[in-house]
Design an enzyme around this catalytic site. Sequence first.
Site, mmCIF file in Angstrom:
data_model
loop_
_atom_site.group_PDB
_atom_site.id
_atom_site.type_symbol
_atom_site.label_atom_id
_atom_site.label_comp_id
_atom_site.label_asym_id
_atom_site.label_seq_id
_atom_site.Cartn_x
_atom_site.Cartn_y
_atom_site.Cartn_z
ATOM 1 N N SER A 1 46.170 39.116 84.517
ATOM 2 C CA SER A 1 47.431 39.552 83.921
ATOM 3 C C SER A 1 47.836 40.913 84.464
ATOM 4 C CB SER A 1 47.294 39.619 82.396
ATOM 5 O OG SER A 1 48.487 40.103 81.813
ATOM 6 N N HIS B 1 49.425 36.359 86.659
ATOM 7 C CA HIS B 1 50.080 36.125 85.372
ATOM 8 C C HIS B 1 51.011 37.305 85.099
ATOM 9 C CE1 HIS B 1 50.485 34.219 81.427
ATOM 10 N NE2 HIS B 1 50.473 35.437 80.913
ATOM 11 N N ASP C 1 53.756 38.940 82.574
ATOM 12 C CA ASP C 1 54.324 38.974 81.224
ATOM 13 C C ASP C 1 55.634 39.753 81.214
ATOM 14 O OD1 ASP C 1 52.334 37.575 79.641
ATOM 15 O OD2 ASP C 1 51.010 39.281 79.992
ATOM 16 N N MET D 1 58.387 41.098 78.739
ATOM 17 C CA MET D 1 58.584 41.374 77.307
ATOM 18 C C MET D 1 59.881 42.145 77.102
ATOM 19 S SD MET D 1 54.772 42.692 76.316
ATOM 20 C CE MET D 1 53.288 41.772 76.734
ATOM 21 N N HIS E 1 55.327 34.413 82.182
ATOM 22 C CA HIS E 1 55.315 34.189 80.739
ATOM 23 C C HIS E 1 56.445 35.004 80.115
ATOM 24 C CE1 HIS E 1 52.737 34.601 76.785
ATOM 25 N NE2 HIS E 1 53.903 34.007 76.583
ATOM 26 N N MET F 1 58.143 36.388 77.206
ATOM 27 C CA MET F 1 58.015 36.736 75.788
ATOM 28 C C MET F 1 59.322 37.389 75.362
ATOM 29 S SD MET F 1 54.208 38.334 75.502
ATOM 30 C CE MET F 1 52.826 37.696 76.435
ATOM 31 N N MET G 1 48.398 31.277 72.810
ATOM 32 C CA MET G 1 48.139 32.694 72.594
ATOM 33 C C MET G 1 46.928 32.841 71.676
ATOM 34 S SD MET G 1 50.293 34.256 74.451
ATOM 35 C CE MET G 1 49.776 35.885 73.904
ATOM 36 N N ASP H 1 45.543 32.782 76.673
ATOM 37 C CA ASP H 1 46.042 34.132 76.957
ATOM 38 C C ASP H 1 45.710 35.063 75.810
ATOM 39 O OD1 ASP H 1 47.383 36.388 77.750
ATOM 40 O OD2 ASP H 1 49.353 35.452 77.897
#
Length: 223
Positions: A8, A33, A35, A37, A66, A68, A137, A175
């Site tokens: 990540s 990975h 993220d 956000m 991913h 979010m 998650m 994750d």
Amino acid sequence: MKHLIAPSVLAANFAKLYDDIQMVNKSEADWFHIDIMDGVFVPNISFGFPVMQAIAKHAEKPLDVHLMIVDPDRYLTACKESGAEIITVHYEACTHLHRTLAAIKELGCKAGVALNPHTPVSLLRDVIQDVDLVCLMSVNPGFGGQKFIDRTYAKISDLRTMAAGINDALLIEIDGGVGDKNAALLLEVGADVLVAGSSVFSAESPTEAIRSLKNVVHGAQQV
């Protein structure tokens, strides 16, 4: 299939991001990975598409993105154009999940759905055949370094049972709080992809940490 390791990038050293990207490139990791956000869906802001594009420019492995964020449909095309090969949206953020999954596939990306710890896997029953990946998650999303939630093991098993005979190619990704102490059991109960943040980038040797996760042995078999 050999399980996959997806470090990540959120846990990387942003002051030396290029170096960390090259480390992952040269390691036994399979994916990056990423993220994204927004500070609304989760109580944190990570980075946006310019940073993702910079990662994609140097990454030699697929970007597992991913989202979010609220209203992810607005950003699917930008996500693809920024280098995503897998796009995962949250069940909790999608009013019309089936439509969103179809839109991701129309872009030529693999389609994933993420579930928060409180969300039961049974809610995916009517779309399980349309999903390439489910990201469970195992911490509450928004911050790195959290403690793994043990209920995740049962959710993996339940999801694998639900997909059997309908979508046997489904990848189950875990994750949050993943490391050497729980990797073997996660794989034993049916996980395919391990996202590792702090356990990789905070390790004395991130390359060795990735190698250790990639070569986890459970029972008498190497996964």
